[in-house]
Each structure stands twice: as C-alpha cells, then as structure tokens.
Design an enzyme around this catalytic site. Structure first.
Site, PDB file in Angstrom:
ATOM      1  N   ASP A   1       0.868  -1.173   0.000  1.00  0.00           N
ATOM      2  CA  ASP A   1       0.000   0.000   0.000  1.00  0.00           C
ATOM      3  C   ASP A   1       0.911   1.232   0.000  1.00  0.00           C
ATOM      4  O   ASP A   1       2.139   1.114  -0.117  1.00  0.00           O
ATOM      5  CB  ASP A   1      -1.008  -0.034   1.171  1.00  0.00           C
TER       6      ASP A   1
ATOM      7  N   CYS B   1       3.357  -2.965   4.017  1.00  0.00           N
ATOM      8  CA  CYS B   1       2.538  -1.796   4.357  1.00  0.00           C
ATOM      9  C   CYS B   1       3.299  -1.035   5.439  1.00  0.00           C
ATOM     10  O   CYS B   1       4.501  -1.273   5.625  1.00  0.00           O
ATOM     11  CB  CYS B   1       1.113  -2.186   4.760  1.00  0.00           C
TER      12      CYS B   1
ATOM     13  N   THR C   1       3.126  -1.119   8.754  1.00  0.00           N
ATOM     14  CA  THR C   1       3.566  -2.022   9.825  1.00  0.00           C
ATOM     15  C   THR C   1       3.716  -3.468   9.376  1.00  0.00           C
ATOM     16  O   THR C   1       4.305  -4.274  10.102  1.00  0.00           O
ATOM     17  CB  THR C   1       2.518  -2.022  10.958  1.00  0.00           C
TER      18      THR C   1
ATOM     19  N   MET D   1      -1.541  -6.104   6.264  1.00  0.00           N
ATOM     20  CA  MET D   1      -1.328  -7.025   5.138  1.00  0.00           C
ATOM     21  C   MET D   1      -1.375  -8.476   5.622  1.00  0.00           C
ATOM     22  O   MET D   1      -1.968  -9.345   4.965  1.00  0.00           O
ATOM     23  CB  MET D   1       0.022  -6.752   4.470  1.00  0.00           C
TER      24      MET D   1
ATOM     25  N   HIS E   1       9.727 -23.797   9.955  1.00  0.00           N
ATOM     26  CA  HIS E   1       8.704 -24.371  10.837  1.00  0.00           C
ATOM     27  C   HIS E   1       7.282 -24.224  10.306  1.00  0.00           C
ATOM     28  O   HIS E   1       6.458 -25.109  10.530  1.00  0.00           O
ATOM     29  CB  HIS E   1       8.763 -23.713  12.218  1.00  0.00           C
TER      30      HIS E   1
ATOM     31  N   HIS F   1       7.173 -30.629  11.706  1.00  0.00           N
ATOM     32  CA  HIS F   1       6.540 -29.362  11.320  1.00  0.00           C
ATOM     33  C   HIS F   1       5.444 -29.575  10.272  1.00  0.00           C
ATOM     34  O   HIS F   1       4.506 -28.791  10.200  1.00  0.00           O
ATOM     35  CB  HIS F   1       7.601 -28.386  10.806  1.00  0.00           C
TER      36      HIS F   1
HETATM   37  C1  RB5 Z   1      -1.624   3.054   6.342  1.00  0.00           C
HETATM   38  O1  RB5 Z   1      -1.579   4.288   6.984  1.00  0.00           O
HETATM   39  C2  RB5 Z   1      -1.347   1.936   7.356  1.00  0.00           C
HETATM   40  O2  RB5 Z   1      -2.458   1.782   8.184  1.00  0.00           O
HETATM   41  C3  RB5 Z   1      -1.013   0.650   6.659  1.00  0.00           C
HETATM   42  O3  RB5 Z   1       0.081   0.838   5.820  1.00  0.00           O
HETATM   43  C4  RB5 Z   1      -0.649  -0.519   7.554  1.00  0.00           C
HETATM   44  O4  RB5 Z   1       0.329  -0.158   8.495  1.00  0.00           O
HETATM   45  C5  RB5 Z   1      -1.763  -1.242   8.159  1.00  0.00           C
HETATM   46  O5  RB5 Z   1      -1.609  -2.230   8.876  1.00  0.00           O
END
Ligand code: RB5
Length: 159
Positions: A8, A65, A67, A71, A98, A133
């Site tokens: 994103d 993304c 964090t 995703m 694993h 596993h």
């Molecule tokens: C976008 O601002 C942010 O929410 C997205 O990139 C991601 O971190 C979501 O989990």
C-alpha cells in the site's frame, strides 16, 4: 521461483527496493502495485497477492505496508495462505523452516531498507524443514477447512 509483490502507500518505497533486489538476484517477480503514493486500502493488495499464491500462479508473495500487520491479517483470510509478519532474520528463517510460510509481510515504518532486504533474502533462501513441522502445518490447514468453504489451489481468482 515466481514471486508476487505488492504494497500500500505505507510500503511503496520498500516494495520498490525489494523489487529491484529480487530482479538483481534473478527471481521472477511481478509487481502488483501500488505505483504511486496515493492513499489506498491495504486489504485490496493483500487479496491480489494472496490469491496469486493460493492458486499456484506464484510460488511466494511479499507484502509491504506501514507495519506489515494489516497485510498479514488480510492475506491470512485467503485459504491456503500462511502469511508471516517478520522483522528479523531469525524469524524469517524460522517461519520458513517451521511454518512453511508462503507470504512474507514487512512494515516499512518498522525496519530499515538494508535489514528488510536481509529478511527477504533469508526468507526466500530457507527451505521448509518438514518432519514434525509438516504435522503442525497440516493442523493449521485442518482448522482452516473447518471455517473456510473452499481452497483456491488450481483455480483462478475468486472475483
Ligand atoms: C496506512 O496508513 C497503514 O495503516 C497501513 O500501511 C498498515 O500499516 C496497516 O496495517
């Protein structure tokens, strides 16, 4: 190995760096976006890559993304996907050995570029260990089959 890649707006720059690294390293990579910094919804991109991997069209997927969390949550909703959120090289190796993870999720706002590329390299180069596993990964699939109606393996997109 065919790798499906997407991000994103929060992961655009790292996704582009990963694409360059993959191309230089000789992987077959397809970039499903984003291509601009315009704000988008990460589940739309997680769905594209997750379906490409679940159907067998691509061997692995990488999603970026801000964090990596959104995703990974979204990608894991697609049957057959084992998406791992990884921010260190040890976990990158461990989740291949694993968990036989087939999608790697990384947060651009969490790790620096060099560290992220080391994670990608470790994750792509590590094989699943099998053995005990395999039984555990099969149990993940068994949970999925209780709650999901169908698998995408051997089929095309669910659109
Ligand atoms: C976008 O601002 C942010 O929410 C997205 O990139 C991601 O971190 C979501 O989990």
């Amino acid at each position: 190995m065919r790798v499906a890649l997407a991000a994103d707006h929060g992961g655009l720059e790292l996704k582009n760096s990963i694409r360059s690294w993959l191309e230089k390293a000789g992987y077959s990579v397809e970039d499903f976006g984003v291509h601009t910094g315009e704000s988008v919804d990460y589940p739309d991109y997680a769905k594209i890559v997750a379906e490409k991997v679940a159907s067998g069209e691509f061997d692995r997927g990488i999603l970026v993304c801000g964090t990596g969390i959104g995703m990974s949550i979204a990608a894991n909703k697609v049957p057959g996907i084992r998406a791992a959120l990884v921010h260190d090289v040890f976990s990158a190796r461990a989740t291949r050995e694993h968990n036989d993870s087939n999608i790697l999720c990384i947060g651009q706002r969490v790790v620096g570029e060099g560290h992220a590329l080391a994670i990608v390299e470790a994750w792509l180069r590590t094989e699943f260990s099998g053995g005990r596993h395999s039984r555990r990964v099969e149990k993940i699939g068994a949970i999925e089959s209780v709650y999901c109606c169908r698998s995408l393996e051997g089929s095309q997109s669910a659109d």
